[in-house]
Motif scaffolding. Sequence first.
Motif, PDB file in Angstrom:
ATOM      1  N   LEU A   8       0.832  -1.204   0.000  1.00 51.50           N
ATOM      2  CA  LEU A   8       0.000   0.000   0.000  1.00 51.50           C
ATOM      3  C   LEU A   8       0.867   1.254   0.000  1.00 51.50           C
ATOM      4  CD1 LEU A   8      -2.835   1.347   0.297  1.00 51.50           C
ATOM      5  CD2 LEU A   8      -2.502   1.167   2.756  1.00 51.50           C
ATOM      6  N   ASP A   9       1.861   1.295   0.864  1.00 50.57           N
ATOM      7  CA  ASP A   9       2.728   2.471   0.956  1.00 50.57           C
ATOM      8  C   ASP A   9       3.495   2.709  -0.346  1.00 50.57           C
ATOM      9  OD1 ASP A   9       1.828   2.841   3.543  1.00 50.57           O
ATOM     10  OD2 ASP A   9       3.602   1.956   4.475  1.00 50.57           O
ATOM     11  N   LEU A  10       4.062   1.647  -0.904  1.00 53.28           N
ATOM     12  CA  LEU A  10       4.819   1.781  -2.158  1.00 53.28           C
ATOM     13  C   LEU A  10       3.918   2.207  -3.320  1.00 53.28           C
ATOM     14  CD1 LEU A  10       7.138  -1.349  -2.039  1.00 53.28           C
ATOM     15  CD2 LEU A  10       7.902   1.021  -2.241  1.00 53.28           C
ATOM     16  N   ALA A  11       2.756   1.580  -3.425  1.00 54.63           N
ATOM     17  CA  ALA A  11       1.841   1.910  -4.527  1.00 54.63           C
ATOM     18  C   ALA A  11       1.336   3.344  -4.405  1.00 54.63           C
ATOM     19  CB  ALA A  11       0.676   0.930  -4.553  1.00 54.63           C
ATOM     20  N   ARG A  12       1.093   3.795  -3.205  1.00 56.36           N
ATOM     21  CA  ARG A  12       0.691   5.199  -3.014  1.00 56.36           C
ATOM     22  C   ARG A  12       1.782   6.138  -3.503  1.00 56.36           C
ATOM     23  NH1 ARG A  12      -1.905   5.018   2.943  1.00 56.36           N
ATOM     24  NH2 ARG A  12      -4.100   4.916   2.339  1.00 56.36           N
ATOM     25  N   ARG A  13       3.019   5.861  -3.110  1.00 53.85           N
ATOM     26  CA  ARG A  13       4.140   6.728  -3.533  1.00 53.85           C
ATOM     27  C   ARG A  13       4.286   6.747  -5.042  1.00 53.85           C
ATOM     28  NH1 ARG A  13       6.968   4.745   1.187  1.00 53.85           N
ATOM     29  NH2 ARG A  13       8.187   3.319  -0.059  1.00 53.85           N
ATOM     30  N   ARG A  14       4.054   5.606  -5.684  1.00 53.95           N
ATOM     31  CA  ARG A  14       4.185   5.491  -7.146  1.00 53.95           C
ATOM     32  C   ARG A  14       2.909   5.886  -7.889  1.00 53.95           C
ATOM     33  NH1 ARG A  14       8.787   3.055  -9.737  1.00 53.95           N
ATOM     34  NH2 ARG A  14      10.190   2.479  -8.053  1.00 53.95           N
ATOM     35  N   LEU A 117       3.040 -11.389 -13.746  1.00 52.93           N
ATOM     36  CA  LEU A 117       3.079  -9.995 -13.295  1.00 52.93           C
ATOM     37  C   LEU A 117       3.120  -9.121 -14.540  1.00 52.93           C
ATOM     38  CD1 LEU A 117       3.357  -8.217 -10.678  1.00 52.93           C
ATOM     39  CD2 LEU A 117       5.765  -8.063 -11.290  1.00 52.93           C
ATOM     40  N   ALA A 118       2.051  -8.384 -14.764  1.00 51.91           N
ATOM     41  CA  ALA A 118       1.947  -7.525 -15.945  1.00 51.91           C
ATOM     42  C   ALA A 118       1.958  -6.065 -15.507  1.00 51.91           C
ATOM     43  CB  ALA A 118       0.679  -7.836 -16.717  1.00 51.91           C
ATOM     44  N   ARG A 119       2.678  -5.264 -16.272  1.00 51.18           N
ATOM     45  CA  ARG A 119       2.796  -3.835 -15.985  1.00 51.18           C
ATOM     46  C   ARG A 119       2.406  -3.069 -17.240  1.00 51.18           C
ATOM     47  NH1 ARG A 119       7.135  -1.118 -12.648  1.00 51.18           N
ATOM     48  NH2 ARG A 119       7.800  -3.244 -12.310  1.00 51.18           N
ATOM     49  N   ARG A 120       1.544  -2.089 -17.086  1.00 51.85           N
ATOM     50  CA  ARG A 120       1.149  -1.273 -18.223  1.00 51.85           C
ATOM     51  C   ARG A 120       2.386  -0.633 -18.830  1.00 51.85           C
ATOM     52  NH1 ARG A 120      -3.853  -0.861 -19.440  1.00 51.85           N
ATOM     53  NH2 ARG A 120      -4.802  -1.174 -17.402  1.00 51.85           N
ATOM     54  N   GLY A 121       2.586  -0.862 -20.126  1.00 52.76           N
ATOM     55  CA  GLY A 121       3.731  -0.278 -20.819  1.00 52.76           C
ATOM     56  C   GLY A 121       5.030  -1.030 -20.618  1.00 52.76           C
ATOM     57  N   GLY A 122       4.987  -2.198 -19.995  1.00 58.17           N
ATOM     58  CA  GLY A 122       6.216  -2.956 -19.747  1.00 58.17           C
ATOM     59  C   GLY A 122       6.014  -4.421 -20.053  1.00 58.17           C
ATOM     60  N   ALA A 153       8.215  -5.967  -5.262  1.00 59.88           N
ATOM     61  CA  ALA A 153       9.461  -5.893  -6.042  1.00 59.88           C
ATOM     62  C   ALA A 153       9.258  -5.069  -7.316  1.00 59.88           C
ATOM     63  CB  ALA A 153       9.944  -7.302  -6.387  1.00 59.88           C
ATOM     64  N   ALA A 154       8.110  -5.231  -7.968  1.00 62.31           N
ATOM     65  CA  ALA A 154       7.845  -4.475  -9.204  1.00 62.31           C
ATOM     66  C   ALA A 154       7.747  -2.977  -8.898  1.00 62.31           C
ATOM     67  CB  ALA A 154       6.556  -4.968  -9.845  1.00 62.31           C
ATOM     68  N   LEU A 155       7.176  -2.625  -7.768  1.00 58.00           N
ATOM     69  CA  LEU A 155       7.055  -1.210  -7.413  1.00 58.00           C
ATOM     70  C   LEU A 155       8.376  -0.602  -6.972  1.00 58.00           C
ATOM     71  CD1 LEU A 155       3.621  -1.390  -5.630  1.00 58.00           C
ATOM     72  CD2 LEU A 155       4.120  -0.132  -7.749  1.00 58.00           C
ATOM     73  N   ARG A 156       9.291  -1.437  -6.534  1.00 57.34           N
ATOM     74  CA  ARG A 156      10.621  -0.942  -6.136  1.00 57.34           C
ATOM     75  C   ARG A 156      11.539  -0.719  -7.353  1.00 57.34           C
ATOM     76  NH1 ARG A 156      11.570  -4.898  -1.063  1.00 57.34           N
ATOM     77  NH2 ARG A 156      10.564  -3.606   0.509  1.00 57.34           N
ATOM     78  N   ASP A 157      11.233  -1.395  -8.474  1.00 56.08           N
ATOM     79  CA  ASP A 157      12.068  -1.252  -9.687  1.00 56.08           C
ATOM     80  C   ASP A 157      12.050   0.170 -10.201  1.00 56.08           C
ATOM     81  OD1 ASP A 157      12.842  -3.836  -9.675  1.00 56.08           O
ATOM     82  OD2 ASP A 157      11.491  -4.502 -11.252  1.00 56.08           O
TER      83      ASP A 157
END
Length: 157
Positions: A8-14, A117-122, A153-157
Amino acid sequence: MTEARELLDLARRRKAMIATAESCTGGLIAGAITDVPGSSDIFDRGFVTYSNAAKRQMLGVREATLAAHGAVSEEVAREMAEGALRHSEADLAVSVTGIAGPGGSEHKPEGRVCFGLARRGGPTRTETVEFGPLGRARVRAASVDHALGLLIAALRD
């Protein structure tokens, strides 16, 4: 700090929104995320697609992929995660499909779980984890922890 709180904290920051596509965990990943107060800031939606029909209808998993590889495969996990992105407002989606047990087979043993694990644009990443015959509850719990770790891990990249 729990993994869900850290997520939650990481996703909020990103400023990232998350979606889940779950088979063997039956919504437990979404449940772990939404157990944290404030999760509506970062959690868009979860898809519980236990049956192959649900995987096809809700996420767009192709019948050909299911026929060629079976539901418990990295190929299906990839299509589940990518489908969750397509059918949501999320920036990041995790998927899980596996054999929680009891049972399994020689080719797909109990405790085998495939993640996407899918990321928009990645690029989409997939992996298989062999948790072993820990019992249904423990395989599902380990799968939730692993999926949360993938998102972190994906949000830390």
